[in-house]
Design a protein around this motif. Structure first.
Motif, PDB file in Angstrom:
ATOM      1  N   THR A  56       0.864  -1.180   0.000  1.00 41.40           N
ATOM      2  CA  THR A  56       0.000   0.000   0.000  1.00 41.40           C
ATOM      3  C   THR A  56       0.903   1.234   0.000  1.00 41.40           C
ATOM      4  N   PRO A  57       1.178   1.806  -1.170  1.00 42.39           N
ATOM      5  CA  PRO A  57       2.059   2.969  -1.222  1.00 42.39           C
ATOM      6  C   PRO A  57       1.443   4.162  -0.498  1.00 42.39           C
ATOM      7  N   ALA A  58       2.307   5.015   0.041  1.00 43.34           N
ATOM      8  CA  ALA A  58       1.824   6.223   0.721  1.00 43.34           C
ATOM      9  C   ALA A  58       1.108   7.120  -0.279  1.00 43.34           C
ATOM     10  N   ARG A  59      -0.128   7.465   0.027  1.00 36.61           N
ATOM     11  CA  ARG A  59      -0.960   8.197  -0.917  1.00 36.61           C
ATOM     12  C   ARG A  59      -0.469   9.623  -1.157  1.00 36.61           C
ATOM     13  N   ASP A  60       0.205  10.214  -0.173  1.00 35.48           N
ATOM     14  CA  ASP A  60       0.582  11.620  -0.307  1.00 35.48           C
ATOM     15  C   ASP A  60       1.697  11.840  -1.338  1.00 35.48           C
ATOM     16  N   ARG A  61       2.291  10.750  -1.834  1.00 34.48           N
ATOM     17  CA  ARG A  61       3.331  10.894  -2.851  1.00 34.48           C
ATOM     18  C   ARG A  61       2.847  10.392  -4.216  1.00 34.48           C
ATOM     19  N   LEU A  62       1.597  10.020  -4.317  1.00 40.81           N
ATOM     20  CA  LEU A  62       1.066   9.484  -5.574  1.00 40.81           C
ATOM     21  C   LEU A  62       0.270  10.554  -6.317  1.00 40.81           C
ATOM     22  N   VAL A  63       0.375  10.524  -7.639  1.00 42.16           N
ATOM     23  CA  VAL A  63      -0.416  11.414  -8.489  1.00 42.16           C
ATOM     24  C   VAL A  63      -0.917  10.622  -9.689  1.00 42.16           C
ATOM     25  N   SER A  64      -2.019  11.083 -10.280  1.00 40.28           N
ATOM     26  CA  SER A  64      -2.450  10.580 -11.586  1.00 40.28           C
ATOM     27  C   SER A  64      -2.109  11.648 -12.608  1.00 40.28           C
ATOM     28  N   VAL A  65      -1.747  11.218 -13.801  1.00 42.14           N
ATOM     29  CA  VAL A  65      -1.268  12.180 -14.793  1.00 42.14           C
ATOM     30  C   VAL A  65      -2.219  12.238 -15.973  1.00 42.14           C
ATOM     31  N   GLN A  66      -2.163  13.361 -16.674  1.00 37.45           N
ATOM     32  CA  GLN A  66      -3.054  13.632 -17.796  1.00 37.45           C
ATOM     33  C   GLN A  66      -2.221  14.049 -19.010  1.00 37.45           C
ATOM     34  N   THR A  67      -2.881  14.485 -20.035  1.00 42.18           N
ATOM     35  CA  THR A  67      -2.265  15.176 -21.166  1.00 42.18           C
ATOM     36  C   THR A  67      -3.016  16.498 -21.329  1.00 42.18           C
ATOM     37  N   PRO A  68      -2.397  17.520 -21.942  1.00 39.45           N
ATOM     38  CA  PRO A  68      -1.186  17.472 -22.765  1.00 39.45           C
ATOM     39  C   PRO A  68       0.082  17.420 -21.930  1.00 39.45           C
ATOM     40  N   GLN A  69       1.051  16.643 -22.443  1.00 36.55           N
ATOM     41  CA  GLN A  69       2.372  16.575 -21.855  1.00 36.55           C
ATOM     42  C   GLN A  69       3.341  17.290 -22.793  1.00 36.55           C
ATOM     43  N   ALA A  70       4.183  18.137 -22.222  1.00 38.03           N
ATOM     44  CA  ALA A  70       5.097  18.963 -23.012  1.00 38.03           C
ATOM     45  C   ALA A  70       6.508  18.396 -22.949  1.00 38.03           C
ATOM     46  N   PHE A  71       7.175  18.354 -24.112  1.00 41.32           N
ATOM     47  CA  PHE A  71       8.521  17.784 -24.186  1.00 41.32           C
ATOM     48  C   PHE A  71       9.395  18.606 -25.132  1.00 41.32           C
ATOM     49  N   ARG A  72      10.699  18.567 -24.862  1.00 40.38           N
ATOM     50  CA  ARG A  72      11.661  19.016 -25.851  1.00 40.38           C
ATOM     51  C   ARG A  72      11.670  17.949 -26.936  1.00 40.38           C
ATOM     52  N   PHE A  73      11.498  18.362 -28.188  1.00 37.84           N
ATOM     53  CA  PHE A  73      11.249  17.424 -29.274  1.00 37.84           C
ATOM     54  C   PHE A  73      12.386  16.416 -29.454  1.00 37.84           C
ATOM     55  N   GLY A  74      13.628  16.891 -29.537  1.00 35.76           N
ATOM     56  CA  GLY A  74      14.755  16.004 -29.812  1.00 35.76           C
ATOM     57  C   GLY A  74      14.908  14.896 -28.794  1.00 35.76           C
ATOM     58  N   PRO A  75      14.932  15.200 -27.482  1.00 39.64           N
ATOM     59  CA  PRO A  75      15.055  14.134 -26.487  1.00 39.64           C
ATOM     60  C   PRO A  75      13.884  13.150 -26.504  1.00 39.64           C
ATOM     61  N   LEU A  76      12.657  13.637 -26.769  1.00 43.06           N
ATOM     62  CA  LEU A  76      11.518  12.711 -26.806  1.00 43.06           C
ATOM     63  C   LEU A  76      11.657  11.751 -27.976  1.00 43.06           C
ATOM     64  N   LEU A  77      11.987  12.267 -29.162  1.00 43.43           N
ATOM     65  CA  LEU A  77      12.154  11.382 -30.316  1.00 43.43           C
ATOM     66  C   LEU A  77      13.295  10.406 -30.072  1.00 43.43           C
ATOM     67  N   ALA A  78      14.387  10.862 -29.475  1.00 42.39           N
ATOM     68  CA  ALA A  78      15.513   9.970 -29.191  1.00 42.39           C
ATOM     69  C   ALA A  78      15.103   8.863 -28.216  1.00 42.39           C
ATOM     70  N   ALA A  79      14.274   9.196 -27.226  1.00 37.11           N
ATOM     71  CA  ALA A  79      13.811   8.186 -26.276  1.00 37.11           C
ATOM     72  C   ALA A  79      12.939   7.152 -26.967  1.00 37.11           C
ATOM     73  N   HIS A  80      12.066   7.617 -27.859  1.00 35.22           N
ATOM     74  CA  HIS A  80      11.232   6.675 -28.619  1.00 35.22           C
ATOM     75  C   HIS A  80      12.090   5.750 -29.477  1.00 35.22           C
ATOM     76  N   GLU A  81      13.073   6.299 -30.131  1.00 36.52           N
ATOM     77  CA  GLU A  81      13.922   5.480 -30.989  1.00 36.52           C
ATOM     78  C   GLU A  81      14.736   4.479 -30.166  1.00 36.52           C
ATOM     79  N   ALA A  82      15.203   4.895 -28.992  1.00 39.94           N
ATOM     80  CA  ALA A  82      15.946   3.980 -28.126  1.00 39.94           C
ATOM     81  C   ALA A  82      15.052   2.832 -27.648  1.00 39.94           C
ATOM     82  N   ALA A  83      13.816   3.143 -27.283  1.00 33.77           N
ATOM     83  CA  ALA A  83      12.887   2.098 -26.855  1.00 33.77           C
ATOM     84  C   ALA A  83      12.566   1.147 -28.005  1.00 33.77           C
ATOM     85  N   GLU A  84      12.464   1.679 -29.215  1.00 31.70           N
ATOM     86  CA  GLU A  84      12.205   0.836 -30.384  1.00 31.70           C
ATOM     87  C   GLU A  84      13.376  -0.123 -30.615  1.00 31.70           C
TER      88      GLU A  84
END
Length: 400
Positions: free
Chosen positions: A161-189
């Motif tokens: 049972t994780p401590a609730r005060d450190r948990l969050v739910s996330v939404q979109t829109p999520q903002a990213f620097r384009f180059g690092p996000l694309l590089a992360a996608h390519e690395a995961a691929e």
């Protein structure tokens, strides 16, 4: 919203390639209507209204080209890039969208947003860009978790049972620097890792810091049929119960079977009909159309049209059920009574219930089938034909 002074070129990438299976049968959820407008069009609107966003791109599902064209009708086409076809997962779809932006030479900030969140506000878009700032790599909206969260083991037992005060739910829109996000996608691929459900998790895996900003409880993601009902009740609308009735009759003719409720039943006669003559599905179709106040089966599928000759009646009921969903409604119950001396309906009752439920996209517990005779009176009593009576109960969002 305060004017945005962008630190770099900004693109918005909306992910609209999913099939939305948890939302029930019918159109993919991003193309369904809420308050008469497609979900996708509503999700696009605040991005189109933000002058700081220079490029707006959408990733769509294969075969959805016509749906997409219809959904964006009336929007400013000059602000929208050509859509990109998505992949089998959200992660694959985002990657394809990023690669399409890269081919156009884009480099700056990209806002990734789920098209199933049609209530995103201009304030959230502005907060995403400002939180990312001139040097950040990722910024995502987060909401405090109000429920107690537990982690289970492989046997379904509580492991933590994780401590609730450190948990969050996330939404979109999520903002990213384009180059690092694309590089992360390519690395995961390259690593054959395909299980990331949002881009922040992928950036986290790549070792990048992720900032958060306050999310918006109204920025809900439409996932289940009930979400569309709640969405339709926003802005002064209430859910109103409507009831419609339907009736159909067909005379017997030459043949060796009849169709009842989508089930082929052997019989010493067939029926005289333009389509397959399924009185049960015809009556249910009229009941749904009646509850919608959208005419009757002949309005939408006129017997004078040769394309419906011999047609399977399942498509008529599926059409009426989809109209309920497109108007933000829900089918609560379908009740069908079949009147005939023969064939016997009882042995096929459960198969008919299951077939109707599948066609209408509802649970079988919402389908009732009854059968009766007319005590040898009238045309059914003389075994000249059979009839069906149906009642449909639905809920629709309407103005208060």
């Amino acid at each position: 919203m305060n004017r945005i002074d962008p630190p770099a070129p900004i693109a918005a990438l909306l992910v609209a390639a999913g099939r939305g299976l948890r939302a029930g049968t019918g159109e993919p959820k991003q193309y369904r209507l809420i308050d008469g407008r497609p979900v996708l069009a509503q999700a696009l609107a605040p991005f189109l209204a933000e002058p700081a966003i220079g490029t707006i791109a959408v990733v769509i599902g294969e075969g959805d080209e016509d749906r997409y064209a219809n959904a964006i009708a009336g929007l400013d086409p000059a602000r929208l890039a050509q859509p990109t076809l998505g992949g089998a997962t959200r992660q694959a779809s985002v990657r394809r969208g990023l690669l399409a932006l890269a081919r156009e030479g884009f480099d700056g900030i990209v806002l990734v947003h789920d098209a199933a969140r049609p209530f995103v506000s201009p304030a959230q878009i502005g907060a995403a860009i400002r939180t990312l700032g001139p040097s950040g790599l990722a910024a995502i909206p987060a909401l405090p978790v109000t429920d107690t969260i537990k982690r289970t083991d492989e046997n379904g037992h509580i492991a933590e049972t994780p401590a609730r005060d450190r948990l969050v739910s996330v939404q979109t829109p999520q903002a990213f620097r384009f180059g690092p996000l694309l590089a992360a996608h390519e690395a995961a691929e390259r690593a054959l890792l395909h299980g990331f459900t949002d881009d922040a998790a992928l950036m986290e895996w790549a070792g990048h810091p992720i900032a958060t900003f306050e999310g918006d409880a109204g920025n809900v993601k439409l996932t289940h049929p009930e979400d569309f009902l709640r969405a339709g009740s926003r802005h002064g609308k209430v859910l109103v119960t409507r009831v419609g009735t339907g009736y159909d009759v067909h005379a017997f003719g030459a043949g060796d079977h009849v169709w009842l409720g989508g089930v082929r039943i052997g019989h010493d006669h067939g029926v005289l009909a333009h389509s397959d003559g399924d009185v049960g599905l015809h009556a249910l179709t009229d009941a749904l159309l009646g509850a919608l106040a959208e005419g009757d089966i002949g309005t939408h599928f006129p017997p004078s049209d040769p394309q419906w000759r011999g047609a399977a009646s399942a498509q008529f009921l599926a059409f009426a059920a989809s109209r309920v969903r497109e108007r933000g409604g829900r089918i609560d119950h379908l009740d069908l009574t079949i009147v005939c001396e023969a064939p016997k309906v009882g042995p096929h009752r459960e198969a008919i219930r299951a077939e109707i439920a599948a066609i209408a996209g509802i649970g079988v517990e919402r389908v009732a089938i009854k059968a009766t005779t007319s005590e040898r009176m009238g045309f059914t009593g003389r075994r000249e034909g059979l009839a069906a009576l149906a009642t449909a109960t639905i809920r629709l969002p309407e103005e208060e």
